[in-house]
Design a protein around this motif. Structure first.
Motif, PDB file in Angstrom:
ATOM      1  N   ARG A 320       0.905  -1.140  -0.158  1.00  0.00           N
ATOM      2  CA  ARG A 320       0.105  -0.151   0.300  1.00  0.00           C
ATOM      3  C   ARG A 320       0.988   1.290   0.039  1.00  0.00           C
ATOM      4  N   ALA A 321       0.293   2.061  -0.960  1.00  0.00           N
ATOM      5  CA  ALA A 321       1.103   3.640  -0.772  1.00  0.00           C
ATOM      6  C   ALA A 321       0.290   4.324   0.624  1.00  0.00           C
ATOM      7  N   SER A 325      -3.447   3.182  -1.685  1.00  0.00           N
ATOM      8  CA  SER A 325      -3.565   2.429  -3.034  1.00  0.00           C
ATOM      9  C   SER A 325      -2.996   1.398  -3.104  1.00  0.00           C
ATOM     10  N   TYR A 327      -0.559  -1.786  -4.978  1.00  0.00           N
ATOM     11  CA  TYR A 327       0.470  -1.482  -5.938  1.00  0.00           C
ATOM     12  C   TYR A 327       0.086  -2.105  -7.117  1.00  0.00           C
ATOM     13  N   ARG A 332       2.467  -1.670 -13.853  1.00  0.00           N
ATOM     14  CA  ARG A 332       3.791  -1.361 -14.031  1.00  0.00           C
ATOM     15  C   ARG A 332       4.596  -2.568 -14.691  1.00  0.00           C
ATOM     16  N   ASN A 351      10.570   0.103  -7.670  1.00  0.00           N
ATOM     17  CA  ASN A 351       9.204   0.758  -8.004  1.00  0.00           C
ATOM     18  C   ASN A 351       8.156   0.449  -6.843  1.00  0.00           C
ATOM     19  N   LEU A 352       8.320  -1.080  -6.324  1.00  0.00           N
ATOM     20  CA  LEU A 352       7.226  -1.314  -5.265  1.00  0.00           C
ATOM     21  C   LEU A 352       7.907  -0.539  -3.880  1.00  0.00           C
ATOM     22  N   THR A 354       9.576   2.341  -3.726  1.00  0.00           N
ATOM     23  CA  THR A 354       9.071   3.693  -3.944  1.00  0.00           C
ATOM     24  C   THR A 354       7.441   3.773  -3.678  1.00  0.00           C
ATOM     25  N   HIS A 355       6.705   2.781  -4.008  1.00  0.00           N
ATOM     26  CA  HIS A 355       5.210   2.939  -3.937  1.00  0.00           C
ATOM     27  C   HIS A 355       4.823   3.017  -2.559  1.00  0.00           C
ATOM     28  N   VAL A 356       5.418   2.160  -1.749  1.00  0.00           N
ATOM     29  CA  VAL A 356       4.956   1.707  -0.439  1.00  0.00           C
ATOM     30  C   VAL A 356       5.775   2.591   0.648  1.00  0.00           C
TER      31      VAL A 356
END
Length: 397
Positions: A320-321, A325, A327, A332, A351-352, A354-356
């Motif tokens: 979760r961001a 939201s 991932y 992606r 990327n993961l 960074t998202h979380v």
């Protein structure tokens, strides 16, 4: 030897703490000079206690004790130079004694901190050794397949949890498994170890993927029954089950098979397209031993040359961001369809995280499988020349 080694550590040419050591030393010098120049009714000596306190935040017990001794010496010099008679006054005696006592407490604190740090290092070392034994790294190549794997632990101190993967070479191709044990702590690692051991043994013996899945179910149910017999809370048995995805990829043709036991579906990357391989009839997770099972459903799919499969656990798609939201893995991955296995995992990992926001809420595991094109006869000969070290002119013989 211990004292000599510690003294050598103190005077190494460069350590990160040496630059910070200038701060408490400068503080001692500044307080001493200002106190000596200040009017008689102003006393800054009590501020010297800040020097060993600052040192303890970045240094070990030896440097902290050294700075504490310098602070006590500075307090004594202040008392001598300001008024020799005041050295023996109750005020200066109390200040010197308090400064020495606080310095000793700080040295004790640093020793305890170092002891806990060494203990944590040993725990991490055992965790890494356990990971190498239980969750063996997958080979980079099995037959025509290029493989890359990645495990991301949610806890910084842990290197392994309930996520698992395994792969083995059979007489006709490659069999792989990825799974996620429901449960926490050492029991989940134990369950994962049992399942991977059963897979490595049964993958060679079972003629069909159906038979392999049935054998894994029998093994995990037997293990959970023994666990329930010895556990203090047998009712917790229902919380131990395993979602798993089992694959059979042959060498000679492009028709692969999978059995999905409640696991997130894999992604198939073909040219610029990403396809989610949903099972027609998903099976229930392994280890739900009290529930009747009619059997397993084998789903065939096409896995051609240059195709890539991405297997993953739910820790990836449930990342979760800060705004809540999840991932969007398939979205992606579509950006990196032309990447090799290692590069694809590298892109997803960065990327993961960074998202979380840099911290996962659950362990995550990923395996990337790419089928290499079949070599032509001339390419096979050049590959053999490269491997065996035969001179290149043999190609024209």
């Amino acid at each position: 030897m211990g004292l000599r080694r510690r003294l050598a550590d103190l005077w190494q040419p460069w350590q990160p703490g040496h630059a910070l050591l200038a701060i408490p030393v400068a503080l001692i010098v500044a307080v001493t000079v200002i106190d000596l120049l200040a009017p008689p009714h102003i006393h800054l000596g009590p501020l010297l206690v800040a020097a060993p306190a600052i040192t303890a935040s970045f240094a070990g017990p030896w440097l902290t004790g050294l700075v504490g001794a310098l602070a006590v010496a500075a307090q004594t010099i202040i008392a001598i130079l300001r008024d020799r008679d005041e050295l023996f006054s109750a005020n200066h005696q109390v200040q010197i004694a308090a400064l020495a006592l606080i310095g000793l407490f700080l040295v004790f604190f640093c020793r305890q901190r170092e002891r806990h740090a060494r203990k944590l290092d040993r725990v991490q070392s055992v965790s890494e050794a356990t990971q190498r034994v239980v969750l063996r790294p997958l080979p980079h190549r099995l037959g025509p397949l290029r493989i890359a794997s990645l495990y991301l632990a949610a806890e910084d101190e842990a290197q392994i949890g309930g996520d698992l993967y395994a792969a083995t070479r059979t007489g006709t191709g490659v069999r792989l498994m990825i799974g996620d044990v429901r449960g926490k702590g050492l029991p989940s690692i134990n369950d994962a170890s049992v399942l991977m051991g059963a897979f490595r043994e049964a993958a060679h013996r079972c003629a069909t993927l159906f038979e392999l899945a049935d054998t894994l179910e029998t093994s995990i149910c037997r293990h959970l029954a023994e666990y329930a017999h010895h556990a203090e809370a047998p009712d917790e048995l229902h919380e131990h089950f395993v979602t798993a995805l089992i694959l059979d990829i042959p060498d000679e043709n492009s028709m692969a098979q999978m059995i999905n036991c409640g696991h997130p579906p894999p992604l198939l990357l073909r040219k610029d397209h990403v396809t989610t391989l949903h099972a027609r009839h998903p099976d229930s997770p392994l280890g739900l031993c009290d529930l009747p099972r009619a059997g397993f459903t084998v789903d065939p799919f096409t896995f051609e040359d240059d195709d890539t499969l991405l297997l993953y656990t739910d820790g990836v798609i449930e990342g979760r961001a800060p705004d809540g939201s999840f991932y969007p893995l398939a979205e992606r991955v579509a950006r990196w369809t032309g990447s090799g296995p290692e590069a694809l995992l590298h892109h997803i990992r960065d990327n993961l995280l960074t998202h979380v926001g840099g911290h996962l809420g659950d362990d995550a595991a990923m395996v990337v499988i790419q089928r290499s094109p079949k070599l032509q006869p001339g390419q096979q000969l050049r590959m053999a020349i490269h491997i065996n070290g035969i001179p290149h002119h043999a190609d024209s013989a």
